[in-house]
Motif scaffolding. Sequence first.
Motif, PDB file in Angstrom:
ATOM      1  N   VAL A  43      44.814  49.625  28.662  1.00  0.00           N
ATOM      2  CA  VAL A  43      45.020  49.453  30.099  1.00  0.00           C
ATOM      3  C   VAL A  43      44.551  48.053  30.459  1.00  0.00           C
ATOM      4  CG1 VAL A  43      44.405  50.254  32.405  1.00  0.00           C
ATOM      5  CG2 VAL A  43      44.720  51.912  30.549  1.00  0.00           C
ATOM      6  N   TRP A  44      45.446  47.266  31.058  1.00  0.00           N
ATOM      7  CA  TRP A  44      45.158  45.898  31.484  1.00  0.00           C
ATOM      8  C   TRP A  44      45.386  45.794  32.979  1.00  0.00           C
ATOM      9  CZ3 TRP A  44      43.431  42.356  27.918  1.00  0.00           C
ATOM     10  CH2 TRP A  44      43.615  42.668  26.574  1.00  0.00           C
ATOM     11  N   LYS A  45      44.460  45.154  33.673  1.00  0.00           N
ATOM     12  CA  LYS A  45      44.590  44.912  35.109  1.00  0.00           C
ATOM     13  C   LYS A  45      44.499  43.410  35.351  1.00  0.00           C
ATOM     14  CE  LYS A  45      44.856  49.123  36.676  1.00  0.00           C
ATOM     15  NZ  LYS A  45      46.000  49.597  37.433  1.00  0.00           N
ATOM     16  N   GLN A  46      45.396  42.908  36.176  1.00  0.00           N
ATOM     17  CA  GLN A  46      45.385  41.480  36.459  1.00  0.00           C
ATOM     18  C   GLN A  46      44.204  41.132  37.358  1.00  0.00           C
ATOM     19  OE1 GLN A  46      49.148  39.944  37.752  1.00  0.00           O
ATOM     20  NE2 GLN A  46      48.488  37.826  37.539  1.00  0.00           N
ATOM     21  N   THR A  47      43.657  39.955  37.124  1.00  0.00           N
ATOM     22  CA  THR A  47      42.546  39.435  37.913  1.00  0.00           C
ATOM     23  C   THR A  47      42.804  37.949  38.134  1.00  0.00           C
ATOM     24  OG1 THR A  47      40.118  39.300  38.030  1.00  0.00           O
ATOM     25  CG2 THR A  47      41.117  38.983  35.863  1.00  0.00           C
ATOM     26  N   SER A  48      42.151  37.349  39.114  1.00  0.00           N
ATOM     27  CA  SER A  48      42.428  35.951  39.406  1.00  0.00           C
ATOM     28  C   SER A  48      41.225  35.260  40.023  1.00  0.00           C
ATOM     29  CB  SER A  48      43.616  35.842  40.359  1.00  0.00           C
ATOM     30  OG  SER A  48      43.845  34.508  40.725  1.00  0.00           O
ATOM     31  N   ASN A  50      41.764  32.376  41.761  1.00  0.00           N
ATOM     32  CA  ASN A  50      42.278  31.687  42.942  1.00  0.00           C
ATOM     33  C   ASN A  50      42.864  32.595  44.004  1.00  0.00           C
ATOM     34  OD1 ASN A  50      41.652  29.245  41.625  1.00  0.00           O
ATOM     35  ND2 ASN A  50      43.580  29.351  40.512  1.00  0.00           N
ATOM     36  N   GLU A  51      43.425  33.699  43.599  1.00  0.00           N
ATOM     37  CA  GLU A  51      44.052  34.604  44.565  1.00  0.00           C
ATOM     38  C   GLU A  51      43.123  35.782  44.817  1.00  0.00           C
ATOM     39  OE1 GLU A  51      48.054  35.580  43.304  1.00  0.00           O
ATOM     40  OE2 GLU A  51      48.127  33.716  42.172  1.00  0.00           O
ATOM     41  N   ASN A  52      43.296  36.403  45.943  1.00  0.00           N
ATOM     42  CA  ASN A  52      42.473  37.563  46.263  1.00  0.00           C
ATOM     43  C   ASN A  52      43.084  38.807  45.617  1.00  0.00           C
ATOM     44  OD1 ASN A  52      40.565  39.235  47.298  1.00  0.00           O
ATOM     45  ND2 ASN A  52      41.287  39.138  49.388  1.00  0.00           N
ATOM     46  N   ILE A  53      43.026  38.831  44.287  1.00  0.00           N
ATOM     47  CA  ILE A  53      43.508  39.990  43.545  1.00  0.00           C
ATOM     48  C   ILE A  53      42.310  40.824  43.139  1.00  0.00           C
ATOM     49  CG2 ILE A  53      44.689  40.767  41.454  1.00  0.00           C
ATOM     50  CD1 ILE A  53      46.312  38.210  41.508  1.00  0.00           C
ATOM     51  N   ARG A  54      42.242  42.025  43.649  1.00  0.00           N
ATOM     52  CA  ARG A  54      41.194  42.978  43.287  1.00  0.00           C
ATOM     53  C   ARG A  54      39.789  42.466  43.614  1.00  0.00           C
ATOM     54  NH1 ARG A  54      45.352  44.124  39.279  1.00  0.00           N
ATOM     55  NH2 ARG A  54      46.212  46.093  40.031  1.00  0.00           N
ATOM     56  N   LYS A  55      39.692  41.812  44.750  1.00  0.00           N
ATOM     57  CA  LYS A  55      38.424  41.361  45.362  1.00  0.00           C
ATOM     58  C   LYS A  55      37.672  40.303  44.570  1.00  0.00           C
ATOM     59  CE  LYS A  55      38.479  44.670  48.627  1.00  0.00           C
ATOM     60  NZ  LYS A  55      38.473  44.474  50.021  1.00  0.00           N
ATOM     61  N   ASN A  56      37.375  40.557  43.281  1.00  0.00           N
ATOM     62  CA  ASN A  56      36.545  39.663  42.487  1.00  0.00           C
ATOM     63  C   ASN A  56      37.188  39.414  41.133  1.00  0.00           C
ATOM     64  OD1 ASN A  56      34.251  39.718  44.397  1.00  0.00           O
ATOM     65  ND2 ASN A  56      34.210  41.871  43.824  1.00  0.00           N
ATOM     66  N   PHE A  57      36.930  38.237  40.575  1.00  0.00           N
ATOM     67  CA  PHE A  57      37.414  37.966  39.226  1.00  0.00           C
ATOM     68  C   PHE A  57      36.656  38.869  38.259  1.00  0.00           C
ATOM     69  CE2 PHE A  57      37.538  35.737  35.179  1.00  0.00           C
ATOM     70  CZ  PHE A  57      38.903  35.473  35.072  1.00  0.00           C
TER      71      PHE A  57
END
Length: 121
Positions: A43-48, A50-57
Amino acid sequence: MAHFAKLGVGNIVERVEVVSNDIATTEKAGADFLNNLYKTRDVWKQTSYNENIRKNFAGKGYTYDQTRDAFIEPKPFDSWILDEETCLWEAPVAKPTLTQEQIDNNNYYNWNETIKNWELI
């Protein structure tokens, strides 16, 4: 570049991998690429950063909270409280501001869990 967090038991992040944006055109495409690369069904979830993806890197040891759709760092102290909006841990007492003299003397505040307050070091 796109970043993907591999989730292990209990939705704990085991590692973060980088995938080219040309490949990771969607979250599914990036996850499929990594699973094909490693011959797994992880299971892989994207994180970022620079962008507000899933609150925190995401970082190793973070938890992916499916209800909040957020990565949450490990709780630093038992007394700290999760800010539901940012998904960051906060001390139950606000951290004092250092004076210029304290800064000049290389002082800083450190959390003391025993007294549940900040101590000047």
